[in-house]
Scaffold this motif. Structure first.
Motif, PDB file in Angstrom:
ATOM      1  N   ASP A   1      37.259   0.276 102.875  1.00 46.00           N
ATOM      2  CA  ASP A   1      36.393   0.037 101.710  1.00 46.00           C
ATOM      3  C   ASP A   1      37.130  -0.676 100.586  1.00 46.00           C
ATOM      4  O   ASP A   1      36.920  -0.386  99.403  1.00 46.00           O
ATOM      5  N   ILE A   2      37.978  -1.634 100.959  1.00 48.27           N
ATOM      6  CA  ILE A   2      38.677  -2.420  99.948  1.00 48.27           C
ATOM      7  C   ILE A   2      38.546  -3.906 100.277  1.00 48.27           C
ATOM      8  O   ILE A   2      38.166  -4.290 101.387  1.00 48.27           O
ATOM      9  N   ALA A   3      38.836  -4.720  99.295  1.00 50.34           N
ATOM     10  CA  ALA A   3      38.868  -6.170  99.478  1.00 50.34           C
ATOM     11  C   ALA A   3      39.914  -6.741  98.550  1.00 50.34           C
ATOM     12  O   ALA A   3      40.247  -6.144  97.515  1.00 50.34           O
ATOM     13  N   ALA A   4      40.442  -7.902  98.914  1.00 51.06           N
ATOM     14  CA  ALA A   4      41.400  -8.605  98.075  1.00 51.06           C
ATOM     15  C   ALA A   4      40.778  -9.916  97.636  1.00 51.06           C
ATOM     16  O   ALA A   4      40.293 -10.684  98.469  1.00 51.06           O
TER      17      ALA A   4
ATOM     18  N   ALA B   1      41.160 -13.578  95.699  1.00 49.08           N
ATOM     19  CA  ALA B   1      42.031 -14.633  95.175  1.00 49.08           C
ATOM     20  C   ALA B   1      41.192 -15.418  94.176  1.00 49.08           C
ATOM     21  O   ALA B   1      40.290 -16.158  94.565  1.00 49.08           O
ATOM     22  N   CYS B   2      41.486 -15.235  92.914  1.00 50.15           N
ATOM     23  CA  CYS B   2      40.572 -15.664  91.855  1.00 50.15           C
ATOM     24  C   CYS B   2      41.234 -16.603  90.858  1.00 50.15           C
ATOM     25  O   CYS B   2      41.377 -16.281  89.670  1.00 50.15           O
ATOM     26  N   MET B   3      41.699 -17.745  91.372  1.00 48.04           N
ATOM     27  CA  MET B   3      42.210 -18.822  90.535  1.00 48.04           C
ATOM     28  C   MET B   3      43.497 -18.441  89.811  1.00 48.04           C
ATOM     29  O   MET B   3      44.579 -18.780  90.266  1.00 48.04           O
ATOM     30  N   GLY B   4      43.395 -17.731  88.697  1.00 47.76           N
ATOM     31  CA  GLY B   4      44.587 -17.322  87.959  1.00 47.76           C
ATOM     32  C   GLY B   4      44.968 -15.881  88.174  1.00 47.76           C
ATOM     33  O   GLY B   4      45.953 -15.403  87.608  1.00 47.76           O
ATOM     34  N   ASP B   5      44.179 -15.168  88.991  1.00 45.57           N
ATOM     35  CA  ASP B   5      44.388 -13.741  89.186  1.00 45.57           C
ATOM     36  C   ASP B   5      44.267 -13.363  90.657  1.00 45.57           C
ATOM     37  O   ASP B   5      43.454 -13.930  91.399  1.00 45.57           O
ATOM     38  N   GLY B   6      45.029 -12.356  91.052  1.00 45.86           N
ATOM     39  CA  GLY B   6      44.825 -11.696  92.324  1.00 45.86           C
ATOM     40  C   GLY B   6      44.301 -10.300  92.041  1.00 45.86           C
ATOM     41  O   GLY B   6      44.816  -9.605  91.158  1.00 45.86           O
ATOM     42  N   VAL B   7      43.268  -9.871  92.769  1.00 47.83           N
ATOM     43  CA  VAL B   7      42.672  -8.569  92.484  1.00 47.83           C
ATOM     44  C   VAL B   7      42.486  -7.766  93.757  1.00 47.83           C
ATOM     45  O   VAL B   7      42.343  -8.314  94.860  1.00 47.83           O
ATOM     46  N   LEU B   8      42.492  -6.449  93.594  1.00 44.95           N
ATOM     47  CA  LEU B   8      42.128  -5.516  94.646  1.00 44.95           C
ATOM     48  C   LEU B   8      40.811  -4.877  94.237  1.00 44.95           C
ATOM     49  O   LEU B   8      40.652  -4.433  93.095  1.00 44.95           O
ATOM     50  N   LEU B   9      39.849  -4.866  95.163  1.00 48.06           N
ATOM     51  CA  LEU B   9      38.511  -4.372  94.879  1.00 48.06           C
ATOM     52  C   LEU B   9      38.202  -3.124  95.681  1.00 48.06           C
ATOM     53  O   LEU B   9      38.574  -3.021  96.853  1.00 48.06           O
ATOM     54  N   ASP B  10      37.496  -2.189  95.052  1.00 49.83           N
ATOM     55  CA  ASP B  10      36.878  -1.077  95.754  1.00 49.83           C
ATOM     56  C   ASP B  10      35.476  -1.535  96.143  1.00 49.83           C
ATOM     57  O   ASP B  10      34.666  -1.878  95.285  1.00 49.83           O
ATOM     58  N   ILE B  11      35.169  -1.557  97.464  1.00 45.74           N
ATOM     59  CA  ILE B  11      33.850  -2.004  97.917  1.00 45.74           C
ATOM     60  C   ILE B  11      33.115  -0.879  98.634  1.00 45.74           C
ATOM     61  O   ILE B  11      32.271  -1.125  99.497  1.00 45.74           O
ATOM     62  N   SER B  12      33.440   0.365  98.287  1.00 46.90           N
ATOM     63  CA  SER B  12      32.759   1.496  98.918  1.00 46.90           C
ATOM     64  C   SER B  12      31.263   1.434  98.660  1.00 46.90           C
ATOM     65  O   SER B  12      30.467   1.825  99.523  1.00 46.90           O
ATOM     66  N   ASP B  13      30.855   0.971  97.487  1.00 42.75           N
ATOM     67  CA  ASP B  13      29.461   0.625  97.220  1.00 42.75           C
ATOM     68  C   ASP B  13      29.370  -0.880  97.362  1.00 42.75           C
ATOM     69  O   ASP B  13      29.833  -1.627  96.497  1.00 42.75           O
ATOM     70  N   ARG B  14      28.790  -1.341  98.475  1.00 43.60           N
ATOM     71  CA  ARG B  14      28.810  -2.767  98.784  1.00 43.60           C
ATOM     72  C   ARG B  14      28.155  -3.609  97.687  1.00 43.60           C
ATOM     73  O   ARG B  14      28.509  -4.779  97.498  1.00 43.60           O
ATOM     74  N   GLU B  15      27.213  -3.032  96.969  1.00 42.99           N
ATOM     75  CA  GLU B  15      26.505  -3.792  95.940  1.00 42.99           C
ATOM     76  C   GLU B  15      27.186  -3.726  94.582  1.00 42.99           C
ATOM     77  O   GLU B  15      26.780  -4.426  93.657  1.00 42.99           O
ATOM     78  N   LYS B  16      28.228  -2.903  94.476  1.00 43.33           N
ATOM     79  CA  LYS B  16      28.898  -2.751  93.182  1.00 43.33           C
ATOM     80  C   LYS B  16      30.420  -2.732  93.354  1.00 43.33           C
ATOM     81  O   LYS B  16      31.070  -1.704  93.120  1.00 43.33           O
TER      82      LYS B  16
ATOM     83  N   HIS C   1      44.416 -18.534  96.044  1.00 46.15           N
ATOM     84  CA  HIS C   1      43.482 -19.210  96.939  1.00 46.15           C
ATOM     85  C   HIS C   1      42.840 -18.294  97.974  1.00 46.15           C
ATOM     86  O   HIS C   1      41.631 -18.364  98.204  1.00 46.15           O
ATOM     87  N   SER C   2      43.609 -17.469  98.659  1.00 42.91           N
ATOM     88  CA  SER C   2      43.065 -16.630  99.723  1.00 42.91           C
ATOM     89  C   SER C   2      43.975 -15.426  99.930  1.00 42.91           C
ATOM     90  O   SER C   2      45.056 -15.332  99.338  1.00 42.91           O
ATOM     91  N   ALA C   3      43.520 -14.492 100.779  1.00 44.26           N
ATOM     92  CA  ALA C   3      44.268 -13.249 100.974  1.00 44.26           C
ATOM     93  C   ALA C   3      44.134 -12.771 102.412  1.00 44.26           C
ATOM     94  O   ALA C   3      43.124 -13.016 103.071  1.00 44.26           O
ATOM     95  N   THR C   4      45.162 -12.063 102.888  1.00 49.05           N
ATOM     96  CA  THR C   4      45.154 -11.450 104.213  1.00 49.05           C
ATOM     97  C   THR C   4      45.839 -10.095 104.133  1.00 49.05           C
ATOM     98  O   THR C   4      46.943  -9.979 103.589  1.00 49.05           O
TER      99      THR C   4
END
Length: 479
Positions: free
Chosen positions: A267-270, A272-287, A304-307
């Motif tokens: 339930d996570i995602a990474a 790649a957001c131009m000037g920032d790298g972020v870690l996301l909680d996606i346990s609620d897919r819509e939020k 640019h991208s993440a793995t």
């Protein structure tokens, strides 16, 4: 890829596509192309790849299938890849190509769908193919014309195709998203009834009615698997309420995300957001929620991208220095700019942290006529260790080991000499992914390359088989 995605190109529009298919929003066959008069232009075609091939001894070049008409022009960039069964679906600035890869030694073009829109990022779920449209069009059909981002009637977003018969894809529906869709990430819902598409886009300007600043957001589309003709834009969450990285002369300002890689198992995602790298909680897919945010204003120009690794305990972020069109794999640029950044993921939940460990860049200097920088790749599903295959444009395909996050190293490579030795040209491997025992590389100009690695560190990966594979929706395999 950042190329042709600057505000200048959004303002002017992009002249892409020579042929288009007459696909209406109601399901229609995509088998027979027809000339699309206003888009006709004198174009330069691309011949089969020339020049020498340089490679390590553990890499075998199994096959090359050059770009086919009408996608054999310099403007028809080959882009990303999604896989299902014996087929590879390869995006193109002018649409997408379906390859039959049942015999990797003899891949063939099953069909081509001319449906211009730039970028052509692809994802697949069951019988549905999702295609990103990143250049403004006069409408959402495949017979649309290019227009400008300032056109109030312009359209950009996602197109959805039914590929239950891979030889005859059928256009199902489309939905517009703010600033279009540069990339898309498929996130399955937990009930198995719907899929979510996280749409990344960027490049807002005040004069663009459909791409207004600050655009610190992504778009979330919900597609009912039982009724893909009715996709819904469920939200456009702001990920950067503080505005994100303000940017500088060498660092991109954050005005949205470039790409997101989901790891549904945790339930996570990474992002790649131009000037920032972020870690996301996606346990609620819509939020989705940002739970960690990192920057590197010394060496990273454009996240640019993440793995992830297979355990979801590491993240490799790429830096697309120069927008993918520059020669940055040389001594002048050095070993840390235009490289990968390797981060260990420590802690869990809202306490998760991304801890920087090291950079990885290909150790082979490229010519100043070769665009080269870190780009799309995927894990090799090995029994032990963390290994990845990755595209580097004209730097070729690199296989590398990041088992020790602080000491990554290349263990194999495939690299052509310059596409055009006389001048800097945009070519090379856009995406390189490991799928069911082989490496598949989508060349911007070179078509489809199939490679095989024979190495004791990776050979056990050949036994791992997936029925479907979206590299930006990482599956977990059993070690």
């Amino acid at each position: 890829m950042v190329l042709k995605r600057t505000s200048r190109w959004r303002a002017l529009g992009a002249s892409v596509g020579v042929l288009s298919l007459g696909l209406a929003l109601a399901p229609a066959s995509a088998a027979t192309p027809a000339h699309d008069g206003p888009e006709q232009a004198a174009v330069q075609t691309v011949a089969a790849p020339a020049g020498d091939v340089l490679k390590s001894d553990n890499i075998k070049h199994v096959a090359n299938l050059p770009k086919q008409e009408p996608f054999n022009t310099l403007e028809a960039f080959g882009t990303d890849i999604a896989f299902k069964g014996d087929h590879a679906y390869v995006g193109n600035y002018d649409g997408f190509v379906v390859y039959d890869i049942k015999n990797p030694k003899k891949p063939s073009v099953l069909t081509q769908v001319a449906c211009p829109g730039g970028q052509g990022d692809v994802s697949i779920s069951g019988n549905l193919l999702f295609l990103s449209v990143d250049y403004p069009r006069t409408n959402d059909t495949c017979t649309s014309q290019s227009t400008t981002a300032a056109d109030p009637n312009g359209w950009e977003g996602m197109r959805i195709f039914d590929v239950s018969n891979p030889a005859e894809p059928r256009y199902v529906s489309a939905i517009d998203t703010a600033c279009g869709s540069h990339t898309n990430t498929l996130v399955p819902d937990k009930a198995g009834k719907d899929v979510y598409i996280y749409v990344s886009s960027y490049g807002p300007r005040a004069e663009f009615p459909h791409c207004q600043p600050p655009h610190d957001q992504i778009s979330i589309i919900k597609v009912p698997l039982a009724n893909p003709a009715e996709p819904v834009l469920v939200d456009a969450p702001v990920l950067f309420p503080d505005g994100g990285n303000p940017g500088s002369g060498t660092v991109s300002q954050t005005t949205g995300c470039h790409d997101i890689t989901a790891f549904p198992e945790k339930d996570i995602a990474a992002g790649a957001c131009m000037g920032d790298g972020v870690l996301l909680d996606i346990s609620d897919r819509e939020k989705p929620r940002v739970i960690e945010q990192v920057r590197d204003d010394v060496n990273f120009a454009f996240w640019h991208s993440a793995t992830f690794n297979n355990e979801g305990t590491k993240v490799v972020f790429t830096d697309e220095l120069g927008g993918g069109g520059a020669a940055t794999c040389n001594a002048k640029t050095g070993p840390t700019r235009g490289a990968n950044g390797i981060y260990d993921l420590t802690g869990s939940g809202d306490d998760a942290k991304l801890e920087f460990r090291s950079y990885y860049k290909i150790p082979r200097h490229q010519a100043d006529t070769e665009n080269c920088v870190a780009h799309n790749g995927s894990l090799i599903p090995t029994k032990d260790g963390d290994y990845m295959v990755q595209a580097w444009y004209q730097g070729g395909v690199s296989v590398w080991d990041f088992t020790d996050s602080a000491n990554p190293k290349e263990i194999g490579y495939f690299d052509r000499t310059a596409f055009n030795p006389e001048k800097l040209s945009t070519a090379g491997s856009w995406s390189a992914y490991y799928y069911n025992g082989h490496i598949y590389s989508s060349g911007i100009q070179e078509g489809l390359d199939v490679l095989e690695i024979n190495d004791p560190r990776t050979n056990n990966a050949k036994s791992v088989k997936f029925a479907e594979f979206n590299p930006q929706t990482q599956p977990v395999y059993q070690r």
